[in-house]
Design an enzyme around this catalytic site. Structure first.
Site, mmCIF file in Angstrom:
data_model
loop_
_atom_site.group_PDB
_atom_site.id
_atom_site.type_symbol
_atom_site.label_atom_id
_atom_site.label_comp_id
_atom_site.label_asym_id
_atom_site.label_seq_id
_atom_site.Cartn_x
_atom_site.Cartn_y
_atom_site.Cartn_z
ATOM 1 C CB CYS A 110 0.780 0.492 7.580
ATOM 2 S SG CYS A 110 1.259 0.328 9.276
ATOM 3 C CB SER A 151 7.712 2.387 16.163
ATOM 4 O OG SER A 151 7.415 3.003 14.937
ATOM 5 C CG LEU A 152 9.699 4.168 22.916
ATOM 6 C CD1 LEU A 152 10.985 3.452 22.572
ATOM 7 C CD2 LEU A 152 9.999 5.551 23.508
ATOM 8 C CG HIS A 153 4.511 1.478 19.476
ATOM 9 N ND1 HIS A 153 4.160 2.706 18.965
ATOM 10 C CD2 HIS A 153 4.858 0.721 18.403
ATOM 11 C CE1 HIS A 153 4.291 2.695 17.655
ATOM 12 N NE2 HIS A 153 4.712 1.513 17.286
ATOM 13 C CB CYS A 198 0.887 -3.373 13.077
ATOM 14 S SG CYS A 198 1.277 -2.864 11.399
ATOM 15 C CB CYS A 223 2.610 7.060 3.804
ATOM 16 S SG CYS A 223 2.893 5.690 4.909
ATOM 17 C CG ASN A 283 -6.734 4.114 11.803
ATOM 18 O OD1 ASN A 283 -7.933 3.892 11.812
ATOM 19 N ND2 ASN A 283 -6.148 4.834 10.877
ATOM 20 C CB CYS A 303 3.848 -4.207 15.920
ATOM 21 S SG CYS A 303 5.567 -3.681 15.762
ATOM 22 C CB CYS A 314 5.831 -6.168 8.583
ATOM 23 S SG CYS A 314 7.031 -5.404 9.698
ATOM 24 N N GLY A 334 5.883 -2.842 6.188
ATOM 25 C CA GLY A 334 7.259 -3.337 6.256
ATOM 26 C C GLY A 334 8.142 -2.563 7.210
ATOM 27 C CD GLU A 335 11.961 -1.681 10.740
ATOM 28 O OE1 GLU A 335 10.929 -1.342 11.340
ATOM 29 O OE2 GLU A 335 12.934 -0.922 10.615
ATOM 30 C CD GLU A 356 -2.314 -1.367 2.744
ATOM 31 O OE1 GLU A 356 -2.326 -0.380 3.493
ATOM 32 O OE2 GLU A 356 -2.809 -2.448 3.021
ATOM 33 C CB SER A 384 8.781 5.112 10.413
ATOM 34 O OG SER A 384 8.184 4.686 11.618
HETATM 35 N N1 SAH Z 1 8.112 -0.771 10.660
HETATM 36 C C1 SAH Z 1 8.140 0.673 10.790
HETATM 37 C C2 SAH Z 1 7.093 1.330 9.912
HETATM 38 C C3 SAH Z 1 5.714 0.930 10.328
HETATM 39 S S1 SAH Z 1 4.313 1.951 10.028
HETATM 40 C C4 SAH Z 1 7.926 1.057 12.242
HETATM 41 O O1 SAH Z 1 7.685 0.169 13.055
HETATM 42 O O2 SAH Z 1 8.059 2.231 12.563
HETATM 43 C C5 SAH Z 1 4.503 3.435 10.877
HETATM 44 C C6 SAH Z 1 3.851 3.543 12.260
HETATM 45 O O3 SAH Z 1 2.451 3.211 12.252
HETATM 46 C C7 SAH Z 1 4.511 2.658 13.290
HETATM 47 O O4 SAH Z 1 4.795 3.419 14.426
HETATM 48 C C8 SAH Z 1 3.423 1.636 13.546
HETATM 49 O O5 SAH Z 1 3.567 1.035 14.797
HETATM 50 C C9 SAH Z 1 2.161 2.472 13.424
HETATM 51 N N2 SAH Z 1 0.907 1.703 13.269
HETATM 52 C C10 SAH Z 1 0.760 0.466 12.783
HETATM 53 N N3 SAH Z 1 -0.541 0.094 12.810
HETATM 54 C C11 SAH Z 1 -1.236 1.134 13.332
HETATM 55 C C12 SAH Z 1 -2.608 1.354 13.623
HETATM 56 N N4 SAH Z 1 -3.537 0.437 13.359
HETATM 57 N N5 SAH Z 1 -2.952 2.558 14.161
HETATM 58 C C13 SAH Z 1 -2.026 3.502 14.404
HETATM 59 N N6 SAH Z 1 -0.716 3.342 14.144
HETATM 60 C C14 SAH Z 1 -0.312 2.168 13.624
#
Ligand code: SAH
Length: 365
Positions: A351, A232-234, A135, A121, A308, A132, A128, A177-178, A108, A209
């Site tokens: 994503c 991406s810490l989370h 995701c 984007c 999301n 996570c 991936c 993807g990463e 996408e 990212s």
């Molecule tokens: N692999 C990379 C790029 C991923 S997408 C990374 O981990 O950063 C970019 C961001 O979107 C990441 O921080 C990912 O965790 C976040 N993301 C993934 N799914 C999501 C969702 N459903 N809602 C909000 N953010 C999301």
């Protein structure tokens, strides 16, 4: 899950033997090929300008090339080698393409309109491997890395959706993807994106990212191009992060922060951290306080993104009140925070969602 204002399906059958994907060829490779064909090497830059500034999608349009060269190009190369499986557009101007690659894999890419910005984007892998838990992209693991040309093709397809007087201004590698697990593909595409005869977008307007892979962050730093890095810490502690971001079990937050610091020192670019806010999971007062603690002393931008929702996954967006509390705690601790607006929700712009929900999308056509 959601209804779409506009969906067009443009699946098409490919015919004939597969040609070389021109976007995978470096300028030097193209120059060598031109010489072999008895053509002048300076034509390589001319062809590039047609592709990136001229937005050409066929060799026929390249009217200042000799007719013979156009025929040779046509015989050997395809400009695009994917198709657009689904295109969707939301009311806020966000457009998303589900790209079907030559081997049937799907990724996408998204165009976002925000004031004068025209940001895209882009995906770096089919699927991936990071896993996570919230995701959609990684639910089925990773199939393969994209080539540099496949990454560039997403950029060109999105550029094409802009009127002639508008230009792409920003690129984020935040699709499927990463990116740091596919550094060669990503760096070769971004080399062209930032070059003057490519898209001419400054690396300062390009963000990579990552889930946080320290050795790859160091390699990126060594490449010496000042791209923005978003990590991406989370979660603010290893226990929770290892639950949400399984690769953390082998890495740990501290080594990720240290690699990010090294990137900051090498590139001079302020770091961004991302934090997807999951209702009832990582959005408590204690989490906000711990997060402020670990960011103390670091000059970073904290991007907090309300989740999301992904169909079939048990996570939810926090309430407005929970989001406001989280924000207030970070702000009172002096953290630079940016609470990201959700754009394109109605077109599954998070994503991996479009690929997952495509059956449903076609049904709403
Ligand atoms: N692999 C990379 C790029 C991923 S997408 C990374 O981990 O950063 C970019 C961001 O979107 C990441 O921080 C990912 O965790 C976040 N993301 C993934 N799914 C999501 C969702 N459903 N809602 C909000 N953010 C999301």
């Amino acid at each position: 899950m959601v209804s779409l204002p506009l969906v067009t399906t443009t699946d098409s059958e490919s015919t004939g033997p597969r040609k070389n994907h021109l976007l995978n060829w470096s300028l030097d490779q193209l120059k060598d090929w031109l010489q072999e064909q008895g053509q002048k090497p300076f034509r390589a830059k001319q062809i590039r300008r047609w592709l990136f500034s001229g937005r050409a999608t066929s060799f026929e349009e390249m009217t200042d090339l000799p007719a013979k060269l156009r025929a040779q190009l046509e015989e050997h190369f395809a400009i695009f080698n994917a198709t657009e499986a689904v295109v969707s557009k939301s009311k806020d101007g966000t457009e998303k393409i589900l790209v079907r690659l030559a081997d049937g894999g799907e990724v996408e890419c998204v165009l976002l309109r925000d004031g004068p910005r025209r940001s895209i984007c882009v995906s770096s892998q089919v699927g991936c491997a990071m896993g996570c838990v919230f995701c959609a992209s990684g639910l089925d693991g990773v199939d393969r890395n994209l080539t540099g040309g496949e990454i560039l093709e997403q950029m060109l397809r999105l550029q094409q959706r802009l009127p002639a007087d508008e230009r792409l201004s920003h690129i984020v590698m935040m699709g499927m993807g990463e990116p740091l697990a596919n550094l060669p593909g990503v760096l070769s595409a971004l080399d062209v994106a930032r070059s003057e005869d490519g898209l001419g977008i400054s690396p300062r307007r390009i963000t990579i990212s990552t889930v946080g892979l320290p050795p790859a962050i160091d390699k990126l730093a060594a490449a010496g191009i000042p791209y923005n890095l978003a990590v991406s810490l989370h979660a603010p502690n290893d226990e929770l992060r290892s639950e949400l971001v399984p690769v953390n079990r082998k890495i740990g937050i501290e080594p990720v922060l240290q690699a990010a610091d090294r990137y900051f020192h090498a590139s001079g670019r302020r770091l961004t951290f991302e934090y997807v806010l999951l209702g009832g999971i990582n959005d408590g007062d204690e989490h906000a306080r711990q997060l402020s603690q670990i960011l103390r002393g670091r000059s970073v931008m904290m991007n907090v993104i309300p989740y999301n929702p992904v169909a079939g996954l048990p996570y939810r967006t926090p309430s407005g009140a929970a989001i406001a509390r989280f924000r207030a705690i970070l702000e009172s601790a002096g953290v630079n925070v940016n609470f990201r607006q959700r754009k394109g929700d109605e077109i599954n712009a998070a994503c991996g969602q479009l690929r997952r929900n495509r059956g449903e999308l076609k049904a709403t056509k």
